[in-house]
Design a protein around this motif. Sequence first.
Motif, PDB file in Angstrom:
ATOM      1  N   UNK A   1      42.428  16.429  11.781  1.00  0.00           N
ATOM      2  CA  UNK A   1      43.213  15.473  11.550  1.00  0.00           C
ATOM      3  C   UNK A   1      41.922  14.688  10.557  1.00  0.00           C
ATOM      4  N   UNK A   2      42.630  14.397   9.736  1.00  0.00           N
ATOM      5  CA  UNK A   2      41.642  13.064   8.285  1.00  0.00           C
ATOM      6  C   UNK A   2      41.230  12.056   8.651  1.00  0.00           C
ATOM      7  N   UNK A   3      42.981  11.223   9.718  1.00  0.00           N
ATOM      8  CA  UNK A   3      42.651   9.722   9.635  1.00  0.00           C
ATOM      9  C   UNK A   3      41.272   9.766  11.497  1.00  0.00           C
ATOM     10  N   UNK A   4      41.681  10.748  12.031  1.00  0.00           N
ATOM     11  CA  UNK A   4      40.519  10.846  13.085  1.00  0.00           C
ATOM     12  C   UNK A   4      39.016   9.736  12.842  1.00  0.00           C
ATOM     13  N   UNK A   5      38.314  10.748  11.580  1.00  0.00           N
ATOM     14  CA  UNK A   5      37.598  10.886  11.229  1.00  0.00           C
ATOM     15  C   UNK A   5      36.929   9.306  10.529  1.00  0.00           C
ATOM     16  N   UNK A   6      38.331   8.248   9.655  1.00  0.00           N
ATOM     17  CA  UNK A   6      38.764   7.077   9.022  1.00  0.00           C
ATOM     18  C   UNK A   6      38.461   5.601   9.653  1.00  0.00           C
ATOM     19  N   UNK A   7      38.774   6.263  11.471  1.00  0.00           N
ATOM     20  CA  UNK A   7      38.709   5.541  11.857  1.00  0.00           C
ATOM     21  C   UNK A   7      37.740   4.976  12.706  1.00  0.00           C
ATOM     22  N   UNK A   8      36.893   6.126  12.664  1.00  0.00           N
ATOM     23  CA  UNK A   8      35.065   6.143  13.463  1.00  0.00           C
ATOM     24  C   UNK A   8      34.385   5.431  12.707  1.00  0.00           C
ATOM     25  N   UNK A   9      35.011   5.251  11.137  1.00  0.00           N
ATOM     26  CA  UNK A   9      33.762   4.584  10.691  1.00  0.00           C
ATOM     27  C   UNK A   9      33.239   3.344  10.549  1.00  0.00           C
ATOM     28  N   UNK A  10      34.506   2.666  10.114  1.00  0.00           N
ATOM     29  CA  UNK A  10      34.539   1.316  10.381  1.00  0.00           C
ATOM     30  C   UNK A  10      34.426   0.177  11.215  1.00  0.00           C
ATOM     31  N   UNK A  11      34.471   0.638  12.922  1.00  0.00           N
ATOM     32  CA  UNK A  11      34.614   0.217  13.706  1.00  0.00           C
ATOM     33  C   UNK A  11      32.556   0.118  14.252  1.00  0.00           C
ATOM     34  N   UNK A  12      31.957   1.055  13.659  1.00  0.00           N
ATOM     35  CA  UNK A  12      30.519   0.628  13.685  1.00  0.00           C
ATOM     36  C   UNK A  12      29.750  -0.915  13.090  1.00  0.00           C
ATOM     37  N   UNK A  13      30.387  -0.888  11.810  1.00  0.00           N
ATOM     38  CA  UNK A  13      30.115  -1.642  10.956  1.00  0.00           C
ATOM     39  C   UNK A  13      29.789  -3.106  11.249  1.00  0.00           C
ATOM     40  N   UNK A  14      30.801  -3.849  11.913  1.00  0.00           N
ATOM     41  CA  UNK A  14      30.368  -5.292  12.430  1.00  0.00           C
ATOM     42  C   UNK A  14      30.340  -4.993  13.052  1.00  0.00           C
ATOM     43  N   UNK A  15      29.717  -5.294  13.903  1.00  0.00           N
ATOM     44  CA  UNK A  15      28.482  -5.186  15.365  1.00  0.00           C
ATOM     45  C   UNK A  15      27.246  -6.498  14.893  1.00  0.00           C
ATOM     46  N   UNK A  16      26.631  -6.118  14.285  1.00  0.00           N
ATOM     47  CA  UNK A  16      25.276  -6.050  13.221  1.00  0.00           C
ATOM     48  C   UNK A  16      25.989  -7.607  13.258  1.00  0.00           C
ATOM     49  N   UNK A  17      26.261  -8.035  11.966  1.00  0.00           N
ATOM     50  CA  UNK A  17      25.884  -9.138  11.354  1.00  0.00           C
ATOM     51  C   UNK A  17      26.529 -10.299  12.010  1.00  0.00           C
ATOM     52  N   UNK A  18      27.546 -10.283  13.145  1.00  0.00           N
ATOM     53  CA  UNK A  18      27.686 -11.106  13.978  1.00  0.00           C
ATOM     54  C   UNK A  18      26.477 -11.892  14.891  1.00  0.00           C
ATOM     55  N   UNK A  19      25.338 -11.235  14.941  1.00  0.00           N
ATOM     56  CA  UNK A  19      24.670 -11.853  16.214  1.00  0.00           C
ATOM     57  C   UNK A  19      23.739 -12.675  15.286  1.00  0.00           C
ATOM     58  N   UNK A  20      23.345 -12.640  13.862  1.00  0.00           N
ATOM     59  CA  UNK A  20      21.814 -12.769  13.381  1.00  0.00           C
ATOM     60  C   UNK A  20      22.714 -14.953  13.625  1.00  0.00           C
ATOM     61  N   UNK A  21      21.449 -16.198  13.304  1.00  0.00           N
ATOM     62  CA  UNK A  21      21.376 -17.096  13.048  1.00  0.00           C
ATOM     63  C   UNK A  21      20.495 -17.315  11.973  1.00  0.00           C
ATOM     64  N   UNK A  22      21.187 -18.698  11.557  1.00  0.00           N
ATOM     65  CA  UNK A  22      20.117 -19.468   9.897  1.00  0.00           C
ATOM     66  C   UNK A  22      19.151 -19.927  10.758  1.00  0.00           C
ATOM     67  N   UNK A  23      17.855 -18.713  10.661  1.00  0.00           N
ATOM     68  CA  UNK A  23      16.892 -19.178  11.102  1.00  0.00           C
ATOM     69  C   UNK A  23      15.783 -20.190  10.477  1.00  0.00           C
ATOM     70  N   UNK A  24      16.308 -20.056   9.234  1.00  0.00           N
ATOM     71  CA  UNK A  24      15.382 -21.063   8.140  1.00  0.00           C
ATOM     72  C   UNK A  24      16.394 -22.654   8.326  1.00  0.00           C
TER      73      UNK A  24
END
Length: 214
Positions: free
Chosen positions: A116-139
């Motif tokens: 079941x190789x496709x299952x591993x490929x689905x799990x990894x990409x979903x975790x990445x976008x969450x952190x980048x969307x939150x931060x504002x440019x505090x500068x």
Amino acid sequence: MYAIVEMAGQQFKVAKDQKVYVHRLQAEEGKKVTFDNVLLLADGSDITVGAPAIDGAAVEAKVVKHLRGDKVIVFKKKRRKGYQVKNGHRQALTEIVIESIVAKGGKKAAAPKKEEKPAKKEAAPKAAPKKAAKADDLKKIEGIGPKIAETLIAAGVSTFAELAKTDAAKISEIIADVRGNHVTDTWPAQAKLAAEGKWDELKKWQDELDGGKA
């Protein structure tokens, strides 16, 4: 039983009664804190993974004390230029102890088979976008430079709304290790205007400020 959880912008593998050092939290010493961004739970052979987080799961901890890490020396030098700069930095940290791992509402993931190789490929990409969307440019706040913005984000203050809710004295405590004379009095008010999208009003006010000082 152990869990992999995101705390103060970092991921940790934790278990009950374990002591963990994280970037400085705003909670007072002796207070309890809850981290609900649990990415994985393991209880013996039973493993539950999130997509990216597990619904209802949480890690509960108690703030033991606030402290600073070991000093790190940063030395820069340019050959034949007569240029050299030496700076020291001690990261603001918080010591916490894990009191419990809550696994309510988590949906257990089936153990993947070798084919079941496709299952591993689905799990990894979903975790990445969450952190980048939150931060504002505090500068964009008058008086905040790249180093201060980095220190605030490391302490869990990554958006204009969070900065607006943070007391000026607390901000000064967070950035105590950043070199320079920083006046934080107007930063929460500036951040409030930025969070509300009042950029014209903020720009007019910033033209009257000097390094964040009225």
